[in-house]
Enzyme design. Structure first.
Site, short mmCIF file in Angstrom:
data_model
loop_
_atom_site.label_atom_id
_atom_site.label_comp_id
_atom_site.label_asym_id
_atom_site.label_seq_id
_atom_site.Cartn_x
_atom_site.Cartn_y
_atom_site.Cartn_z
N GLY A 1 0.87 -1.18 0.00
CA GLY A 1 0.00 0.00 0.00
C GLY A 1 0.90 1.23 0.00
N PHE B 1 -10.93 20.27 5.90
CA PHE B 1 -11.21 18.93 6.40
C PHE B 1 -11.45 19.02 7.91
CE2 PHE B 1 -11.08 14.55 4.90
CZ PHE B 1 -11.13 14.74 3.55
N GLN C 1 -11.67 4.33 14.84
CA GLN C 1 -12.43 5.50 14.38
C GLN C 1 -13.68 5.11 13.58
OE1 GLN C 1 -10.88 8.40 11.14
NE2 GLN C 1 -10.97 9.53 13.04
N HIS D 1 -16.16 6.79 11.01
CA HIS D 1 -16.26 7.95 10.13
C HIS D 1 -17.74 8.34 10.05
CE1 HIS D 1 -16.13 10.41 6.54
NE2 HIS D 1 -14.82 10.28 6.46
N LEU E 1 -17.74 4.57 2.00
CA LEU E 1 -17.38 5.91 2.46
C LEU E 1 -17.79 7.02 1.52
CD1 LEU E 1 -15.72 6.97 4.94
CD2 LEU E 1 -13.99 7.52 3.27
N GLU F 1 -15.11 13.01 3.83
CA GLU F 1 -15.29 14.24 4.61
C GLU F 1 -15.05 15.47 3.72
OE1 GLU F 1 -13.78 13.87 8.70
OE2 GLU F 1 -12.48 15.51 8.12
N ARG G 1 -13.92 13.73 13.82
CA ARG G 1 -14.84 12.65 13.45
C ARG G 1 -15.54 12.02 14.64
NH1 ARG G 1 -11.11 9.99 8.68
NH2 ARG G 1 -11.60 11.65 7.20
N HIS H 1 -13.93 2.77 10.37
CA HIS H 1 -13.07 3.33 9.33
C HIS H 1 -11.58 3.11 9.55
CE1 HIS H 1 -12.06 5.92 6.04
NE2 HIS H 1 -11.46 6.81 6.79
N GLU I 1 -1.05 2.05 8.63
CA GLU I 1 -2.17 1.76 9.53
C GLU I 1 -1.89 0.59 10.48
OE1 GLU I 1 -6.04 2.14 7.68
OE2 GLU I 1 -7.03 1.33 9.46
N ARG J 1 -8.00 9.95 14.88
CA ARG J 1 -7.19 10.51 13.79
C ARG J 1 -7.95 11.64 13.08
NH1 ARG J 1 -7.14 9.73 8.26
NH2 ARG J 1 -8.43 7.86 8.17
C1 LIG Z 1 -12.50 4.24 1.85
C2 LIG Z 1 -11.34 4.90 2.55
C3 LIG Z 1 -11.05 6.23 2.30
C4 LIG Z 1 -9.97 6.86 2.96
N1 LIG Z 1 -9.70 8.18 2.68
C5 LIG Z 1 -8.62 8.77 3.27
C6 LIG Z 1 -8.25 10.11 2.95
O1 LIG Z 1 -8.85 10.77 2.10
N2 LIG Z 1 -7.19 10.65 3.58
C7 LIG Z 1 -6.46 9.95 4.51
O2 LIG Z 1 -5.50 10.50 5.04
N3 LIG Z 1 -6.78 8.67 4.80
C8 LIG Z 1 -7.83 8.06 4.20
N4 LIG Z 1 -8.13 6.75 4.50
C9 LIG Z 1 -7.23 5.98 5.36
C10 LIG Z 1 -5.98 5.60 4.56
O3 LIG Z 1 -6.31 5.42 3.21
C11 LIG Z 1 -5.35 4.31 5.07
O4 LIG Z 1 -5.21 4.35 6.46
C12 LIG Z 1 -3.97 4.12 4.45
O5 LIG Z 1 -4.05 4.25 3.05
C13 LIG Z 1 -3.38 2.78 4.83
O6 LIG Z 1 -2.21 2.57 4.07
P1 LIG Z 1 -1.26 1.35 4.38
O7 LIG Z 1 -0.16 1.43 3.39
O8 LIG Z 1 -0.94 1.32 5.81
O9 LIG Z 1 -2.17 0.06 4.09
P2 LIG Z 1 -2.96 -0.44 2.79
O10 LIG Z 1 -3.04 0.57 1.72
O11 LIG Z 1 -4.23 -1.02 3.30
O12 LIG Z 1 -2.04 -1.59 2.23
C14 LIG Z 1 -1.84 -2.80 2.93
C15 LIG Z 1 -0.93 -3.69 2.10
O13 LIG Z 1 -0.57 -4.82 2.89
C16 LIG Z 1 -0.72 -5.98 2.14
N5 LIG Z 1 -0.98 -7.07 3.08
C17 LIG Z 1 -1.92 -7.15 4.04
N6 LIG Z 1 -1.83 -8.33 4.68
C18 LIG Z 1 -0.82 -9.00 4.12
C19 LIG Z 1 -0.24 -10.28 4.32
N7 LIG Z 1 -0.72 -11.12 5.24
N8 LIG Z 1 0.79 -10.65 3.54
C20 LIG Z 1 1.27 -9.83 2.56
N9 LIG Z 1 0.75 -8.62 2.33
C21 LIG Z 1 -0.27 -8.21 3.10
C22 LIG Z 1 -1.83 -5.70 1.16
O14 LIG Z 1 -1.70 -6.52 0.02
C23 LIG Z 1 -1.58 -4.23 0.84
O15 LIG Z 1 -0.65 -4.12 -0.22
C24 LIG Z 1 -9.19 6.13 3.86
C25 LIG Z 1 -9.49 4.78 4.10
C26 LIG Z 1 -10.56 4.18 3.47
C27 LIG Z 1 -10.86 2.74 3.80
#
Ligand SMILES: Cc1cc2nc3c(=O)[nH]c(=O)nc-3n(C[C@H](O)[C@H](O)[C@H](O)COP(=O)(O)OP(=O)(O)OC[C@H]3O[C@@H](n4cnc5c(N)ncnc54)[C@H](O)[C@@H]3O)c2cc1C
Length: 584
Positions: free
Chosen positions: A14, A116, A240, A242, A252, A255, A286, A353, A383, A394
């Site tokens: 991610g 926001f 959280q 939302h 979602l 916001e 939120r 959320h 996250e 948050r």
């Molecule tokens: C609908 C939605 C809208 C949002 N909008 C906003 C916004 O506008 N602004 C903001 O600041 N935040 C927003 N958020 C929150 C934010 O997007 C997330 O908290 C953030 O993108 C998380 O990023 P990450 O890289 O930690 O995880 P993720 O993007 O969830 O990526 C997780 C990665 O881990 C991998 N993974 C998971 N488990 C395993 C495993 N067992 N083995 C190998 N790989 C694994 C997955 O394949 C993925 O690639 C939003 C969240 C949602 C759900």
């Protein structure tokens, strides 16, 4: 079984994982393991924006952003980390711009910014425009941009590799990182990745709730793997909700809709947020808005025949503005509800959320074992981690920021560690835990079904661990989860095959959710106060004397193999802001 050897292994592709990979690949031999194809990660679903005090459209500075983050987190934020977040935000946005991210622009060509929740001018005077955005597809653009840059840097991806375990080996009495164990979805084979440093960037765990904005894949695999190896989880009671999920579905609606001027209304058409947050109104934090919505509903001012939702009203905004700034979410309203947001208000309700809690880290992303001791070679960002910049709640747009700032930091720190450290010997039979887990599920003749247990888990979490909590609801949740965990021991799967066995993985993911739900409910039961996203009706006030501290949960196993959860606490880092009453 195959064994691979890398300096650095990153779990997750991610935003956090890929931002880390860009740094780490430049400095060390790096592999990224991801259970999804990288561009399907949940970061791609993020809509509204990423915060940074660029001051492109209004006066702003990083100190105001730090204050808002601390206040938004109800003073459970570690303030040293929040300062870094707000200060490094500016470069984090500019880095993405240089990598090619197409942000919306102001008429004079700089990055446009919008309002926001909880982001304010001069410590709460009025809302400020701080969110940098690309329409309501900011996360999609971030994910694509980072992926393109990973390809450019030659990052090695292992797609559809599920990490199921983290390997730690004892060296001179210290547990050090040795690697991870992964399951290759295509072949069903187990792979060992030996590594000097490992970064967990595997995302959140919001699928233990039913009404949730989270993708089906957010099952807390990283947190659960660490937990099973005796590593702590911090502040799991803070989850959280939302304010604006699509009614009953939880999908979602950003916001950013309220940032652009959208208004929440009850059944009488009243703009009720004026009562609860006279200055920030619909743009309060939120936790405040979600509680206000449920207060309206409970007091009989909810909309619809069952009075179980309120409206998000965008009808006073010009259609051109909606098309330019909120194209996706207006389309969601049409597709999922058959509602035209140009002319009709959209039914919404709060939706689960974001996990504020997770694997405890310091500001370099190093995973902590207790208050200060790190696990050499182990990192977490995004996250899955708790650094803690979000504290008890948050602020919107601070997570896309978090993954970029702390993803980058973890990538650099992990690669630098790998450049000086030696490989740690793998433990004996490194695959044993994972093989046992898989074999048990594959061979089980049990009568329990994954879907039924998951449904029961989500129902009890929605009923008992949501926006309003009490001793009674939390006890009910703890008991129910314990009984579901017993039933889980008797779960069986239909697909016994090796290739693309999603049945097996869903069963494993359910096991993770059950464990994390238990930690969440147990931590929440012990916190006898209300703070941010954790609201106890039986303890409605914040209690700084007894509870201005982070929860640290540990899994303990006694001689008979009986599991229990031990709770400990650690102090909050305060640099500039003493706790004050929180008003919006
Ligand atoms: C609908 C939605 C809208 C949002 N909008 C906003 C916004 O506008 N602004 C903001 O600041 N935040 C927003 N958020 C929150 C934010 O997007 C997330 O908290 C953030 O993108 C998380 O990023 P990450 O890289 O930690 O995880 P993720 O993007 O969830 O990526 C997780 C990665 O881990 C991998 N993974 C998971 N488990 C395993 C495993 N067992 N083995 C190998 N790989 C694994 C997955 O394949 C993925 O690639 C939003 C969240 C949602 C759900």
């Amino acid at each position: 079984m195959k064994i691979h050897k890398y300096d650095t292994v990153i779990v997750g592709a991610g935003g956090a994982g890929m931002r880390a990979a860009i740094e780490s690949t430049k400095r060390s031999r790096t592999a990224v393991l991801t259970k999804l194809y990288p561009t399907r990660s949940h970061t791609g679903a993020a809509q509204g924006g990423m915060a940074a005090a660029l001051a492109n459209v209004e006066d702003d500075n990083w100190e105001w952003h730090t204050f808002d983050t601390v206040k938004g987190g109800d003073y459970l934020v570690d303030q040293d980390a929040a300062e870094i977040l707000a200060k490094e935000a500016i470069d984090a946005v500019l880095d993405l711009e240089k990598m090619g991210l197409p942000f919306n622009r102001t008429p004079d060509g700089t990055i446009d910014q919008r309002r926001f929740g909880g982001h304010s001018r001069n410590h709460g005077e009025a809302p400020v425009r701080r969110s940098c955005y690309a329409a309501d597809r900011t996360g999609h653009m971030i994910l694509q941009t980072l992926y393109q840059n990973c390809v450019k840097e030659g990052v090695e991806f292992y797609n559809e590799f599920y990490v199921l375990d983290v390997l730690l080996s004892e060296v001179d009495g210290v547990r050090k990182t040795a690697g991870v164990v992964a399951y290759d979805l295509a072949s069903g084979e187990i792979h060992i990745f030996q590594a000097k440093s490992v970064i967990f960037a595997s995302g959140g765990n919001g699928k233990f709730f039913k009404v949730s904005s989270n993708a089906h894949t957010l099952t807390g695999d990283g947190q659960a793997a660490a937990w099973r190896r005796g590593l702590p989880l911090e502040d799991m009671e803070f989850f959280q909700f939302h304010p604006t999920g699509i009614w009953r579905m939880g999908i979602l609606l950003t916001e950013g809709a309220r940032g652009e001027g959208g208004i929440l209304r009850n059944k009488d058409g009243e703009r009720f947020m004026e009562k609860y947050a006279p200055v920030m109104k619909d743009l309060a934090s939120r936790d405040v808005v979600s509680r206000s919505i449920y207060t309206e509903i409970r007091e009989g001012r909810g909309c619809g025949p069952e009075g179980d939702h309120v409206f998000l009203d965008l009808t006073h905004l010009p259609p051109e503005q909606l098309d330019a700034k909120l194209p996706d979410i207006t389309e969601f309203a049409r597709t999922y509800l058959g509602i035209e947001p140009y002319t009709d208000p959209v039914p919404i309700q709060p939706t689960a959320h974001y996990a504020m809690g997770g694997m405890p880290t310091n500001v370099q992303g190093e995973v902590l074992l207790d208050n200060t001791t790190v696990v050499p070679g182990l990192y977490a960002a995004g996250e899955v981690a708790c650094v803690s910049v979000h504290g008890a709640n948050r602020l919107g747009t601070n997570s896309l920021l978090d993954i970029n700032v702390f993803g980058r930091r973890a990538g650099i720190a992990a690669a630098e560690y790998a450049s000086t450290a030696d490989f740690v010997e793998l433990p004996e039979e490194p695959e044993s835990l994972v093989v046992a887990q898989i074999e048990r599920l594959r061979e089980s003749e049990g009568t329990e079904r994954v879907t039924e247990i998951r449904k029961a888990l989500q129902e009890t979490m929605d009923k008992n661990v949501m926006v309003f909590r009490t001793e009674q609801t939390l006890k009910e949740a703890v008991d129910e989860i314990a009984s579901l965990r017993k039933r889980y021991k008797n779960v069986s799967i239909q697909d016994k095959g090796k290739r693309f066995n999603t049945d097996l993985l869903e069963a494993i993911e359910l096991g993770n959710l059950l464990e994390l739900a238990e930690v969440t409910a147990t931590s929440a039961l012990a916190r006898k106060e209300s703070r941010g996203g954790h609201y106890r009706e039986d303890y409605p006030d914040r209690d700084d004397v007894n509870f201005m501290r982070h929860t640290m949960a540990y899994r303990e196993v006694d001689e008979d193999g009986e599991e229990s959860i031990r709770l400990d606490y650690k102090p909050v880092v305060v640099t500039r802001y003493q706790p004050m009453e929180r008003k919006y």
